[in-house]
Design an enzyme around this catalytic site. Sequence first.
Site, PDB file in Angstrom:
ATOM      1  N   ASN A   9      13.245 -12.891 -15.968  1.00  0.00           N
ATOM      2  CA  ASN A   9      12.338 -12.467 -15.141  1.00  0.00           C
ATOM      3  C   ASN A   9      12.996 -12.921 -13.494  1.00  0.00           C
ATOM      4  O   ASN A   9      12.912 -13.880 -12.734  1.00  0.00           O
ATOM      5  CB  ASN A   9      11.185 -13.795 -15.626  1.00  0.00           C
ATOM      6  CG  ASN A   9       9.995 -13.827 -14.081  1.00  0.00           C
ATOM      7  OD1 ASN A   9       9.871 -12.419 -13.467  1.00  0.00           O
ATOM      8  ND2 ASN A   9       9.539 -14.241 -14.246  1.00  0.00           N
ATOM      9  N   TRP A  10      12.690 -11.614 -12.814  1.00  0.00           N
ATOM     10  CA  TRP A  10      13.303 -11.719 -11.701  1.00  0.00           C
ATOM     11  C   TRP A  10      12.191 -12.084 -10.445  1.00  0.00           C
ATOM     12  O   TRP A  10      12.815 -12.582  -9.209  1.00  0.00           O
ATOM     13  CB  TRP A  10      13.915  -9.980 -11.164  1.00  0.00           C
ATOM     14  CG  TRP A  10      15.206 -10.096 -12.089  1.00  0.00           C
ATOM     15  CD1 TRP A  10      15.653 -10.668 -13.265  1.00  0.00           C
ATOM     16  CD2 TRP A  10      15.649  -8.242 -11.844  1.00  0.00           C
ATOM     17  NE1 TRP A  10      17.182  -9.832 -13.760  1.00  0.00           N
ATOM     18  CE2 TRP A  10      17.167  -8.597 -12.991  1.00  0.00           C
ATOM     19  CE3 TRP A  10      15.633  -7.653 -11.383  1.00  0.00           C
ATOM     20  CZ2 TRP A  10      18.121  -7.839 -12.958  1.00  0.00           C
ATOM     21  CZ3 TRP A  10      16.442  -6.294 -11.300  1.00  0.00           C
ATOM     22  CH2 TRP A  10      17.589  -6.168 -12.322  1.00  0.00           C
ATOM     23  N   LYS A  11      11.315 -12.232 -10.866  1.00  0.00           N
ATOM     24  CA  LYS A  11      10.208 -11.918  -9.852  1.00  0.00           C
ATOM     25  C   LYS A  11      10.812 -11.719  -8.975  1.00  0.00           C
ATOM     26  O   LYS A  11      10.539 -10.103  -8.685  1.00  0.00           O
ATOM     27  CB  LYS A  11      10.364 -14.368  -9.498  1.00  0.00           C
ATOM     28  CG  LYS A  11      10.602 -15.037 -10.643  1.00  0.00           C
ATOM     29  CD  LYS A  11      10.331 -16.528 -10.385  1.00  0.00           C
ATOM     30  CE  LYS A  11      10.779 -17.551 -11.889  1.00  0.00           C
ATOM     31  NZ  LYS A  11      10.122 -19.093 -11.596  1.00  0.00           N
ATOM     32  N   HIS A  96       1.467 -15.598 -16.718  1.00  0.00           N
ATOM     33  CA  HIS A  96       2.815 -16.962 -16.677  1.00  0.00           C
ATOM     34  C   HIS A  96       1.773 -17.971 -15.427  1.00  0.00           C
ATOM     35  O   HIS A  96       1.089 -17.208 -14.391  1.00  0.00           O
ATOM     36  CB  HIS A  96       3.797 -15.530 -15.318  1.00  0.00           C
ATOM     37  CG  HIS A  96       5.159 -16.904 -15.365  1.00  0.00           C
ATOM     38  ND1 HIS A  96       5.466 -17.508 -13.985  1.00  0.00           N
ATOM     39  CD2 HIS A  96       6.554 -17.029 -15.216  1.00  0.00           C
ATOM     40  CE1 HIS A  96       6.320 -18.525 -13.806  1.00  0.00           C
ATOM     41  NE2 HIS A  96       7.336 -18.060 -14.595  1.00  0.00           N
ATOM     42  N   GLU A  98       2.962 -19.189 -12.860  1.00  0.00           N
ATOM     43  CA  GLU A  98       2.999 -18.840 -10.757  1.00  0.00           C
ATOM     44  C   GLU A  98       1.236 -17.737 -11.188  1.00  0.00           C
ATOM     45  O   GLU A  98       1.308 -17.462  -9.814  1.00  0.00           O
ATOM     46  CB  GLU A  98       4.268 -17.673 -11.057  1.00  0.00           C
ATOM     47  CG  GLU A  98       5.350 -19.094 -10.533  1.00  0.00           C
ATOM     48  CD  GLU A  98       6.737 -18.123 -10.432  1.00  0.00           C
ATOM     49  OE1 GLU A  98       6.730 -17.276 -10.303  1.00  0.00           O
ATOM     50  OE2 GLU A  98       7.667 -19.420 -10.237  1.00  0.00           O
ATOM     51  N   GLU A 168       6.353 -22.483 -21.914  1.00  0.00           N
ATOM     52  CA  GLU A 168       6.681 -22.513 -19.745  1.00  0.00           C
ATOM     53  C   GLU A 168       6.826 -24.234 -19.378  1.00  0.00           C
ATOM     54  O   GLU A 168       4.574 -23.596 -18.712  1.00  0.00           O
ATOM     55  CB  GLU A 168       7.238 -22.081 -19.546  1.00  0.00           C
ATOM     56  CG  GLU A 168       7.644 -20.158 -19.864  1.00  0.00           C
ATOM     57  CD  GLU A 168       8.149 -19.498 -18.433  1.00  0.00           C
ATOM     58  OE1 GLU A 168       9.684 -18.968 -18.011  1.00  0.00           O
ATOM     59  OE2 GLU A 168       7.061 -18.810 -17.271  1.00  0.00           O
ATOM     60  N   GLY A 174      11.682 -23.916 -12.535  1.00  0.00           N
ATOM     61  CA  GLY A 174      11.815 -23.463  -9.927  1.00  0.00           C
ATOM     62  C   GLY A 174      12.861 -24.661 -10.525  1.00  0.00           C
ATOM     63  O   GLY A 174      12.660 -24.436  -9.042  1.00  0.00           O
ATOM     64  N   SER A 214      14.056 -23.792 -15.747  1.00  0.00           N
ATOM     65  CA  SER A 214      15.192 -23.794 -15.664  1.00  0.00           C
ATOM     66  C   SER A 214      16.227 -24.079 -17.097  1.00  0.00           C
ATOM     67  O   SER A 214      17.387 -24.794 -16.996  1.00  0.00           O
ATOM     68  CB  SER A 214      15.167 -25.322 -15.194  1.00  0.00           C
ATOM     69  OG  SER A 214      14.384 -25.663 -13.807  1.00  0.00           O
ATOM     70  N   GLY A 235      14.469 -17.641 -15.280  1.00  0.00           N
ATOM     71  CA  GLY A 235      13.903 -16.898 -14.349  1.00  0.00           C
ATOM     72  C   GLY A 235      14.862 -17.257 -12.673  1.00  0.00           C
ATOM     73  O   GLY A 235      15.897 -16.244 -13.098  1.00  0.00           O
ATOM     74  N   GLY A 236      15.412 -17.999 -11.732  1.00  0.00           N
ATOM     75  CA  GLY A 236      16.602 -18.037 -11.356  1.00  0.00           C
ATOM     76  C   GLY A 236      17.710 -17.683 -11.120  1.00  0.00           C
ATOM     77  O   GLY A 236      18.510 -16.862 -10.891  1.00  0.00           O
TER      78      GLY A 236
HETATM   79  C1  PEP Z   1       9.936 -18.345 -15.201  1.00  0.00           C
HETATM   80  O1  PEP Z   1       9.518 -17.730 -14.118  1.00  0.00           O
HETATM   81  O2  PEP Z   1       9.201 -17.648 -16.194  1.00  0.00           O
HETATM   82  C2  PEP Z   1      11.295 -19.126 -15.386  1.00  0.00           C
HETATM   83  C3  PEP Z   1      11.285 -20.402 -15.933  1.00  0.00           C
HETATM   84  O3  PEP Z   1      12.106 -19.807 -14.449  1.00  0.00           O
HETATM   85  P1  PEP Z   1      13.550 -21.048 -13.994  1.00  0.00           P
HETATM   86  O4  PEP Z   1      14.197 -20.330 -14.795  1.00  0.00           O
HETATM   87  O5  PEP Z   1      13.899 -20.262 -12.350  1.00  0.00           O
HETATM   88  O6  PEP Z   1      12.296 -22.209 -13.863  1.00  0.00           O
END
Ligand code: PEP
Length: 257
Positions: A9-11, A96, A98, A168, A174, A214, A235-236
């Site tokens: 997930n590049w956001k 999600h 966010e 999640e 994040g 994370s 994500g990141g």
């Molecule tokens: C996400 O946005 O779904 C996520 C898990 O982000 P991160 O890996 O950066 O915590």
Amino acid sequence: MRKPIIAANWKMNLTSSETESYLKTFLLEIGDEIDTEIVIIPPFTALFKASEHLSASASTKLGAQNMSQHRSGAFTGEISAAMLRELFVRYVVLGHSERRQLFGETDEIINQKLHAAHDATLKPIFCVGETLAERDAGQVEAVLSRQLHAGLAGMGEKEIHEIVVAYEPVWAIGTGRNATPAQAQEAHAFIRKQLAEIAGQNVADRVRIQYGGSVKTSNAAELLAQPDIDGALVGGASLDPRDFAEIVKSARAAKAG
Ligand code: PEP
């Protein structure tokens, strides 16, 4: 029995041209991976470019980060399921945290989106998870149960079977602070129990449940070694194609035992 599924997930990161160079590197790194399903989830503006690069890949599919619950009409700035399908999008992230926290998406809206995705033959990656305050208040199971029952309301066994659930925990997204493998496994086992209540044991045994929060190269293997963790939503750490390829490879190794 459940094929691992690792999603990036590049956001709101990477332009169309950056997507092109990312995918060239990633596809070279990953080679002929077939034991793991991989999903690249770029921003809407990079979907077309990504679909050109992924069309020949057997393992790597395309996902979108969100979509409208409506089919069409006066919804400025929104994107419909049919628009995504035409770009060869197979998966869509729904619910999600966010979207829930920053854009006010309720369980009811997410339920409408899940139905709309199914109608358009898009496979949802349906995100659930508790906040830190909810965890500290001992409400993890109550929150997960509410999100699952409300999100999946009105869906039959066949529809639920197609869904990927992503656990999640909001406090792990994040933040650099991942759930421990034991905490994640406990939540995943509970989610599977809820799915059995909603759609029967047979469906629950087949639905893939990803962990997200994370995930990085250093912790992916121990998380994915847990019996009810069938993949990761990253994500990141997915923004670097080499790191993401390494996470995919460690998933394969963890699941191979
Ligand atoms: C996400 O946005 O779904 C996520 C898990 O982000 P991160 O890996 O950066 O915590």
